[in-house]
Design a protein around this motif. Structure first.
Motif, PDB file in Angstrom:
ATOM      1  N   GLY A 174      13.311 -56.455 -31.693  1.00  0.00           N
ATOM      2  CA  GLY A 174      13.887 -57.338 -30.681  1.00  0.00           C
ATOM      3  C   GLY A 174      13.932 -56.679 -29.325  1.00  0.00           C
ATOM      4  N   SER A 175      12.990 -55.764 -29.081  1.00  0.00           N
ATOM      5  CA  SER A 175      12.992 -55.007 -27.827  1.00  0.00           C
ATOM      6  C   SER A 175      12.557 -55.879 -26.654  1.00  0.00           C
ATOM      7  N   PRO A 176      13.195 -55.723 -25.505  1.00  0.00           N
ATOM      8  CA  PRO A 176      12.754 -56.434 -24.308  1.00  0.00           C
ATOM      9  C   PRO A 176      11.523 -55.804 -23.666  1.00  0.00           C
ATOM     10  N   VAL A 177      11.091 -54.638 -24.138  1.00  0.00           N
ATOM     11  CA  VAL A 177       9.884 -54.013 -23.608  1.00  0.00           C
ATOM     12  C   VAL A 177       8.675 -54.790 -24.109  1.00  0.00           C
ATOM     13  N   ARG A 178       7.755 -55.093 -23.196  1.00  0.00           N
ATOM     14  CA  ARG A 178       6.578 -55.896 -23.527  1.00  0.00           C
ATOM     15  C   ARG A 178       5.322 -55.035 -23.510  1.00  0.00           C
ATOM     16  N   VAL A 179       4.360 -55.373 -24.365  1.00  0.00           N
ATOM     17  CA  VAL A 179       3.055 -54.727 -24.355  1.00  0.00           C
ATOM     18  C   VAL A 179       1.996 -55.811 -24.486  1.00  0.00           C
ATOM     19  N   THR A 180       1.004 -55.754 -23.630  1.00  0.00           N
ATOM     20  CA  THR A 180      -0.070 -56.740 -23.649  1.00  0.00           C
ATOM     21  C   THR A 180      -1.388 -56.027 -23.401  1.00  0.00           C
ATOM     22  N   MET A 181      -2.491 -56.717 -23.679  1.00  0.00           N
ATOM     23  CA  MET A 181      -3.810 -56.103 -23.565  1.00  0.00           C
ATOM     24  C   MET A 181      -4.749 -57.071 -22.866  1.00  0.00           C
ATOM     25  N   VAL A 182      -5.631 -56.536 -22.030  1.00  0.00           N
ATOM     26  CA  VAL A 182      -6.574 -57.361 -21.269  1.00  0.00           C
ATOM     27  C   VAL A 182      -7.983 -56.964 -21.685  1.00  0.00           C
ATOM     28  N   GLN A 183      -8.704 -57.893 -22.301  1.00  0.00           N
ATOM     29  CA  GLN A 183     -10.062 -57.616 -22.783  1.00  0.00           C
ATOM     30  C   GLN A 183     -11.059 -57.966 -21.676  1.00  0.00           C
ATOM     31  N   MET A 184     -11.791 -56.946 -21.234  1.00  0.00           N
ATOM     32  CA  MET A 184     -12.645 -57.070 -20.061  1.00  0.00           C
ATOM     33  C   MET A 184     -14.108 -57.349 -20.412  1.00  0.00           C
ATOM     34  N   PRO A 185     -14.832 -57.968 -19.478  1.00  0.00           N
ATOM     35  CA  PRO A 185     -16.283 -58.120 -19.616  1.00  0.00           C
ATOM     36  C   PRO A 185     -16.982 -56.905 -19.020  1.00  0.00           C
ATOM     37  N   ALA A 186     -18.274 -57.000 -18.812  1.00  0.00           N
ATOM     38  CA  ALA A 186     -19.016 -55.957 -18.102  1.00  0.00           C
ATOM     39  C   ALA A 186     -18.587 -55.968 -16.639  1.00  0.00           C
ATOM     40  N   VAL A 187     -18.241 -54.790 -16.113  1.00  0.00           N
ATOM     41  CA  VAL A 187     -17.698 -54.694 -14.760  1.00  0.00           C
ATOM     42  C   VAL A 187     -18.494 -53.663 -13.965  1.00  0.00           C
ATOM     43  N   ASN A 188     -18.699 -53.961 -12.704  1.00  0.00           N
ATOM     44  CA  ASN A 188     -19.463 -53.092 -11.798  1.00  0.00           C
ATOM     45  C   ASN A 188     -18.597 -51.936 -11.315  1.00  0.00           C
ATOM     46  N   THR A 189     -18.454 -50.916 -12.154  1.00  0.00           N
ATOM     47  CA  THR A 189     -17.632 -49.752 -11.816  1.00  0.00           C
ATOM     48  C   THR A 189     -18.516 -48.525 -11.612  1.00  0.00           C
ATOM     49  N   PRO A 190     -17.957 -47.463 -11.018  1.00  0.00           N
ATOM     50  CA  PRO A 190     -18.755 -46.248 -10.801  1.00  0.00           C
ATOM     51  C   PRO A 190     -19.112 -45.503 -12.083  1.00  0.00           C
ATOM     52  N   GLN A 191     -18.587 -45.931 -13.226  1.00  0.00           N
ATOM     53  CA  GLN A 191     -18.852 -45.191 -14.458  1.00  0.00           C
ATOM     54  C   GLN A 191     -20.350 -45.042 -14.719  1.00  0.00           C
ATOM     55  N   PHE A 192     -21.143 -46.016 -14.275  1.00  0.00           N
ATOM     56  CA  PHE A 192     -22.576 -45.957 -14.548  1.00  0.00           C
ATOM     57  C   PHE A 192     -23.289 -44.962 -13.635  1.00  0.00           C
ATOM     58  N   SER A 193     -22.549 -44.444 -12.653  1.00  0.00           N
ATOM     59  CA  SER A 193     -23.074 -43.386 -11.791  1.00  0.00           C
ATOM     60  C   SER A 193     -22.626 -42.008 -12.234  1.00  0.00           C
ATOM     61  N   TRP A 194     -21.697 -41.947 -13.220  1.00  0.00           N
ATOM     62  CA  TRP A 194     -21.210 -40.624 -13.609  1.00  0.00           C
ATOM     63  C   TRP A 194     -21.043 -40.454 -15.126  1.00  0.00           C
ATOM     64  N   VAL A 195     -21.314 -41.481 -15.896  1.00  0.00           N
ATOM     65  CA  VAL A 195     -21.167 -41.342 -17.338  1.00  0.00           C
ATOM     66  C   VAL A 195     -22.273 -40.438 -17.898  1.00  0.00           C
ATOM     67  N   ARG A 196     -21.943 -39.641 -18.902  1.00  0.00           N
ATOM     68  CA  ARG A 196     -22.969 -38.830 -19.561  1.00  0.00           C
ATOM     69  C   ARG A 196     -23.928 -39.758 -20.302  1.00  0.00           C
ATOM     70  N   SER A 197     -25.204 -39.512 -20.159  1.00  0.00           N
ATOM     71  CA  SER A 197     -26.197 -40.404 -20.756  1.00  0.00           C
ATOM     72  C   SER A 197     -27.381 -39.619 -21.279  1.00  0.00           C
ATOM     73  N   ALA A 198     -27.857 -40.027 -22.448  1.00  0.00           N
ATOM     74  CA  ALA A 198     -29.091 -39.489 -23.019  1.00  0.00           C
ATOM     75  C   ALA A 198     -30.193 -40.539 -22.985  1.00  0.00           C
ATOM     76  N   LEU A 199     -29.958 -41.637 -22.264  1.00  0.00           N
ATOM     77  CA  LEU A 199     -30.938 -42.721 -22.209  1.00  0.00           C
ATOM     78  C   LEU A 199     -32.082 -42.360 -21.271  1.00  0.00           C
ATOM     79  N   PRO A 200     -33.265 -42.897 -21.516  1.00  0.00           N
ATOM     80  CA  PRO A 200     -34.393 -42.602 -20.621  1.00  0.00           C
ATOM     81  C   PRO A 200     -34.273 -43.262 -19.260  1.00  0.00           C
TER      82      PRO A 200
END
Length: 333
Positions: A174-200
């Motif tokens: 019965g806690s008044p503390v809330r927890v929720t989650m947001v499921q995201m689509p593909a997003v244009n973030t800088p991760q694709f400029s710095w993520v480790r990758s073994a792809l060609p």
């Protein structure tokens, strides 16, 4: 929300930065947590320019002690935390059998246990005060795994299970503390400029691609309306999750045929591309909020708008139905 104290992890770029700026635009006091000094400093400045009070705290979410220190500083300088947003992550783009145990462990520790450790730090304080909201930034990949991202998908699935179990415990108490989650689509973030990758070739988000501001607005809305167990952002997220629920085996085969190519551009991968797996890529250079795919990304989501305004839409549909019924009755008369 009235002015509140908000903490955001992974706040130096992408979704975390967009959410922090949106919280600032609404006049909240925002604490930004991330590892990269340059990115964090620039993000803090952006939140302030948007109208919010902001502080930046260099923090590695894989270290529970650092999170406790950061939380203590936030509450000393800004006040008790009302909203905590878990967003920090890292990833490796590679087939599973090309990953090392160390890489897999690192992704899991950052992208999953970082959420757990942060929640362990802030939840007791929220419970003691009898208020607070925790927002987990998730992904469509929390339900639907795709090739080349086994470590990341595993972490997002783990967050989903953690979120559901924690929510049940809070409801039981019965806690008044809330927890929720947001499921995201593909997003244009800088991760694709710095993520480790073994792809060609250069890694990319699977189209359609949304701008970080779409995701940031969804995070803020979830913080304002945390009674919902989760939010889905983007038509692609809805389509993917529904297809996975109805025909997961068919989706397996479809992704096996398409997802290797759809996660790569035609451009060869730069072997000197920075990486943020073990150390922040934005320690000396700010990559900004957006990634490199602005020309292919949209800043709007009809589905996300409808999710935020489902009450208005329900009322409009009910009104339309009543009007249609009245009109039909008159014609029959």
């Amino acid at each position: 929300m009235t002015a509140r104290v908000v903490a955001v992890t992974g706040a130096s770029g992408g979704i975390g930065r967009a959410a922090a700026v949106e919280f600032g635009r609404k006049g909240h006091r925002v604490a930004l947590l991330a590892r990269g000094a340059a990115g964090l400093e620039a993000a803090v400045d952006e939140v302030r320019r948007a109208g919010g009070m902001a502080i930046g705290i260099p923090t590695d979410v894989t270290d529970p002690a650092q999170l406790v220190v950061a939380l203590t500083r936030i509450e000393e300088e800004l006040g008790p935390v009302d909203v905590w947003v878990n967003d920090a992550f890292t990833s490796v783009f590679a087939p599973f059998d090309e990953l090392t145990p160390e890489e897999y462990e690192r992704v899991t520790t950052v992208a999953y246990l970082g959420y757990v450790y942060a929640t362990m730090a802030v939840l007791p304080r929220m419970k003691a005060r009898g208020r607070g909201t925790i927002v987990h930034v998730g992904s469509a990949l929390a339900y639907r795994g795709i090739p080349l991202q086994t470590a990341y998908c595993g972490a997002k699935h783990a967050i989903q299970g953690f979120h559901e179990a924690l929510r049940c415990e809070l409801l039981h108490e019965g806690s008044p503390v809330r927890v929720t989650m947001v499921q995201m689509p593909a997003v244009n973030t800088p991760q694709f400029s710095w993520v480790r990758s073994a792809l060609p070739h250069q890694a990319q988000p699977v189209p359609p691609i949304y701008q970080p501001e779409v995701a940031g607005r969804a995070v803020v809305h979830a913080a304002e309306h945390p009674r919902r167990r989760e939010y889905w952002v983007g038509g692609s997220t809805v389509g993917t999750l529904l297809a996975n629920a109805v025909a997961p085996g068919l989706l397996d085969r479809y992704l096996a045929r398409t997802a290797f190519d759809s996660q790569q551009t035609a451009q060869p991968r730069d072997p000197d591309q920075p990486e943020n797996l073990w150390a922040p890529a934005d320690a000396d250079r700010d990559f900004g909020m957006h990634g490199r795919f602005d020309d292919r990304s949209t800043g709007r989501s009809v589905q996300a708008w409808a999710s935020r305004h489902h009450g208005v839409l329900a009322g409009a549909l009910a009104t339309a139905a009543v009007c249609a019924g009245v009109g039909l009755g008159r014609r029959r008369a």
